[in-house]
Design an enzyme around this catalytic site. Sequence first.
Site, PDB file in Angstrom:
ATOM      1  N   MET A 297      28.925  64.178  35.524  1.00  0.00           N
ATOM      2  CA  MET A 297      28.114  63.514  36.544  1.00  0.00           C
ATOM      3  C   MET A 297      26.680  64.047  36.636  1.00  0.00           C
ATOM      4  O   MET A 297      26.108  64.129  37.721  1.00  0.00           O
ATOM      5  CB  MET A 297      28.822  63.610  37.914  1.00  0.00           C
ATOM      6  CG  MET A 297      30.180  62.944  37.941  1.00  0.00           C
ATOM      7  SD  MET A 297      30.167  61.235  37.344  1.00  0.00           S
ATOM      8  CE  MET A 297      29.410  60.422  38.746  1.00  0.00           C
TER       9      MET A 297
ATOM     10  N   LEU B  39      21.257  64.082  31.510  1.00  0.00           N
ATOM     11  CA  LEU B  39      20.643  65.044  30.592  1.00  0.00           C
ATOM     12  C   LEU B  39      19.165  64.686  30.391  1.00  0.00           C
ATOM     13  O   LEU B  39      18.797  63.516  30.393  1.00  0.00           O
ATOM     14  CB  LEU B  39      21.389  65.022  29.256  1.00  0.00           C
ATOM     15  CG  LEU B  39      22.858  65.465  29.359  1.00  0.00           C
ATOM     16  CD1 LEU B  39      23.627  65.091  28.091  1.00  0.00           C
ATOM     17  CD2 LEU B  39      22.961  66.968  29.625  1.00  0.00           C
TER      18      LEU B  39
ATOM     19  N   ASP C 288      22.704  55.026  30.847  1.00  0.00           N
ATOM     20  CA  ASP C 288      23.576  53.894  30.507  1.00  0.00           C
ATOM     21  C   ASP C 288      22.864  52.799  29.706  1.00  0.00           C
ATOM     22  O   ASP C 288      23.178  51.607  29.848  1.00  0.00           O
ATOM     23  CB  ASP C 288      24.199  53.282  31.787  1.00  0.00           C
ATOM     24  CG  ASP C 288      25.082  54.277  32.527  1.00  0.00           C
ATOM     25  OD1 ASP C 288      25.626  55.180  31.881  1.00  0.00           O
ATOM     26  OD2 ASP C 288      25.224  54.136  33.759  1.00  0.00           O
TER      27      ASP C 288
ATOM     28  N   GLU D  84      17.449  57.173  28.641  1.00  0.00           N
ATOM     29  CA  GLU D  84      17.652  56.641  29.989  1.00  0.00           C
ATOM     30  C   GLU D  84      19.145  56.617  30.318  1.00  0.00           C
ATOM     31  O   GLU D  84      19.964  57.007  29.490  1.00  0.00           O
ATOM     32  CB  GLU D  84      17.032  55.261  30.098  1.00  0.00           C
ATOM     33  CG  GLU D  84      15.510  55.375  30.215  1.00  0.00           C
ATOM     34  CD  GLU D  84      14.847  54.038  30.059  1.00  0.00           C
ATOM     35  OE1 GLU D  84      15.109  53.165  30.897  1.00  0.00           O
ATOM     36  OE2 GLU D  84      14.091  53.878  29.091  1.00  0.00           O
TER      37      GLU D  84
ATOM     38  N   GLU E  38      40.000  52.736  28.773  1.00  0.00           N
ATOM     39  CA  GLU E  38      39.116  53.836  28.353  1.00  0.00           C
ATOM     40  C   GLU E  38      39.860  54.804  27.450  1.00  0.00           C
ATOM     41  O   GLU E  38      39.319  55.280  26.454  1.00  0.00           O
ATOM     42  CB  GLU E  38      38.592  54.610  29.578  1.00  0.00           C
ATOM     43  CG  GLU E  38      37.595  53.832  30.411  1.00  0.00           C
ATOM     44  CD  GLU E  38      37.010  54.672  31.537  1.00  0.00           C
ATOM     45  OE1 GLU E  38      37.535  55.773  31.822  1.00  0.00           O
ATOM     46  OE2 GLU E  38      36.026  54.224  32.142  1.00  0.00           O
TER      47      GLU E  38
ATOM     48  N   ASN F  81      28.839  58.516  25.464  1.00  0.00           N
ATOM     49  CA  ASN F  81      29.247  58.404  26.866  1.00  0.00           C
ATOM     50  C   ASN F  81      30.198  57.226  27.013  1.00  0.00           C
ATOM     51  O   ASN F  81      30.161  56.286  26.221  1.00  0.00           O
ATOM     52  CB  ASN F  81      28.016  58.179  27.757  1.00  0.00           C
ATOM     53  CG  ASN F  81      28.387  58.149  29.233  1.00  0.00           C
ATOM     54  OD1 ASN F  81      29.192  58.964  29.693  1.00  0.00           O
ATOM     55  ND2 ASN F  81      27.839  57.200  29.978  1.00  0.00           N
TER      56      ASN F  81
ATOM     57  N   HIS G 265      31.295  54.417  29.957  1.00  0.00           N
ATOM     58  CA  HIS G 265      30.911  53.860  31.252  1.00  0.00           C
ATOM     59  C   HIS G 265      31.982  52.835  31.648  1.00  0.00           C
ATOM     60  O   HIS G 265      32.405  52.043  30.800  1.00  0.00           O
ATOM     61  CB  HIS G 265      29.532  53.205  31.127  1.00  0.00           C
ATOM     62  CG  HIS G 265      29.054  52.635  32.416  1.00  0.00           C
ATOM     63  ND1 HIS G 265      28.613  53.420  33.462  1.00  0.00           N
ATOM     64  CD2 HIS G 265      28.984  51.350  32.849  1.00  0.00           C
ATOM     65  CE1 HIS G 265      28.286  52.645  34.483  1.00  0.00           C
ATOM     66  NE2 HIS G 265      28.505  51.388  34.143  1.00  0.00           N
TER      67      HIS G 265
HETATM   68  C1  GRF Z   1      35.601  57.353  33.769  1.00  0.00           C
HETATM   69  O1  GRF Z   1      35.876  56.250  34.569  1.00  0.00           O
HETATM   70  C2  GRF Z   1      34.360  57.099  32.963  1.00  0.00           C
HETATM   71  O2  GRF Z   1      34.167  55.752  32.670  1.00  0.00           O
HETATM   72  C3  GRF Z   1      33.270  57.601  33.861  1.00  0.00           C
HETATM   73  O3  GRF Z   1      33.822  58.704  34.514  1.00  0.00           O
HETATM   74  C4  GRF Z   1      35.235  58.561  34.607  1.00  0.00           C
HETATM   75  C5  GRF Z   1      35.847  59.837  34.113  1.00  0.00           C
HETATM   76  O4  GRF Z   1      37.212  59.927  34.386  1.00  0.00           O
HETATM   77  N1  GRF Z   1      32.094  57.914  33.093  1.00  0.00           N
HETATM   78  P1  GRF Z   1      38.059  61.143  33.806  1.00  0.00           P
HETATM   79  O5  GRF Z   1      37.447  62.442  34.348  1.00  0.00           O
HETATM   80  O6  GRF Z   1      38.014  61.094  32.320  1.00  0.00           O
HETATM   81  O7  GRF Z   1      39.438  60.935  34.345  1.00  0.00           O
END
Ligand code: GRF
Length: 199
Positions: free
Chosen positions: A89, A92, A144, A142, A173, A106, A108
């Site tokens: 969070m 950079l 995302d 920048e 994900e 990354n 998202h």
């Molecule tokens: C995910 O939803 C990702 O898309 C976002 O942060 C969240 C991380 O979740 N960037 P975790 O810590 O991997 O469970």
Amino acid sequence: MHIAVFCSGQGTNLQAIIDAVKQGDIKAELSLVVSDRSDAYALVRARENGIKTVFISPQEFDTRELFEDELLKNLEAEACELIVLAGFMRVLSPSFVKRYKNRILNIHPALLPSFKGAHGIKDALDYGVKITGPTVHFVDEEVDTGPIILQSAVAVRENDTEETLAERIHQQEHILYPQAIKLVVEGKLKIEGRKVTIQ
Ligand code: GRF
């Protein structure tokens, strides 16, 4: 290839990456897990899997540059060539990103370029989209905005809450991120401008 994963929270994506490395799908070494939060559960997951961890407290550094110097020191000590942001969070700095050009990934939780920022799931739901889903991209200067590697579609249901939608996005994900990392590790991606193609 030595990989560093940066996390701030639960680390469920980290877990999916750990599993993919263990199963031999990703042929690389997870050399370091970095967190900017001492209570990130991702650190526990890493330790349980014998991966070196480091907690770097931003409060201990007067500037972002000094915080990033500490990051660099740790990355260089483990010879990390690829940085995977998995729920990290912090933004950079452009100079850090330049140093690792096309070597920072990354994930998202929305279909970029829609719904950038920290609330991608809620923003998509509130907007009323019918399709959303995760995006894996290279990190540029920048937030995302970097070249997109993979995306996956998740249909929004009429009775979805932020929690139910998040659950289905997270499931995607955990499939998508290891796939993208595998492509990078195997040198299968060609980047031309914004376009990423699989060779
Ligand atoms: C995910 O939803 C990702 O898309 C976002 O942060 C969240 C991380 O979740 N960037 P975790 O810590 O991997 O469970």
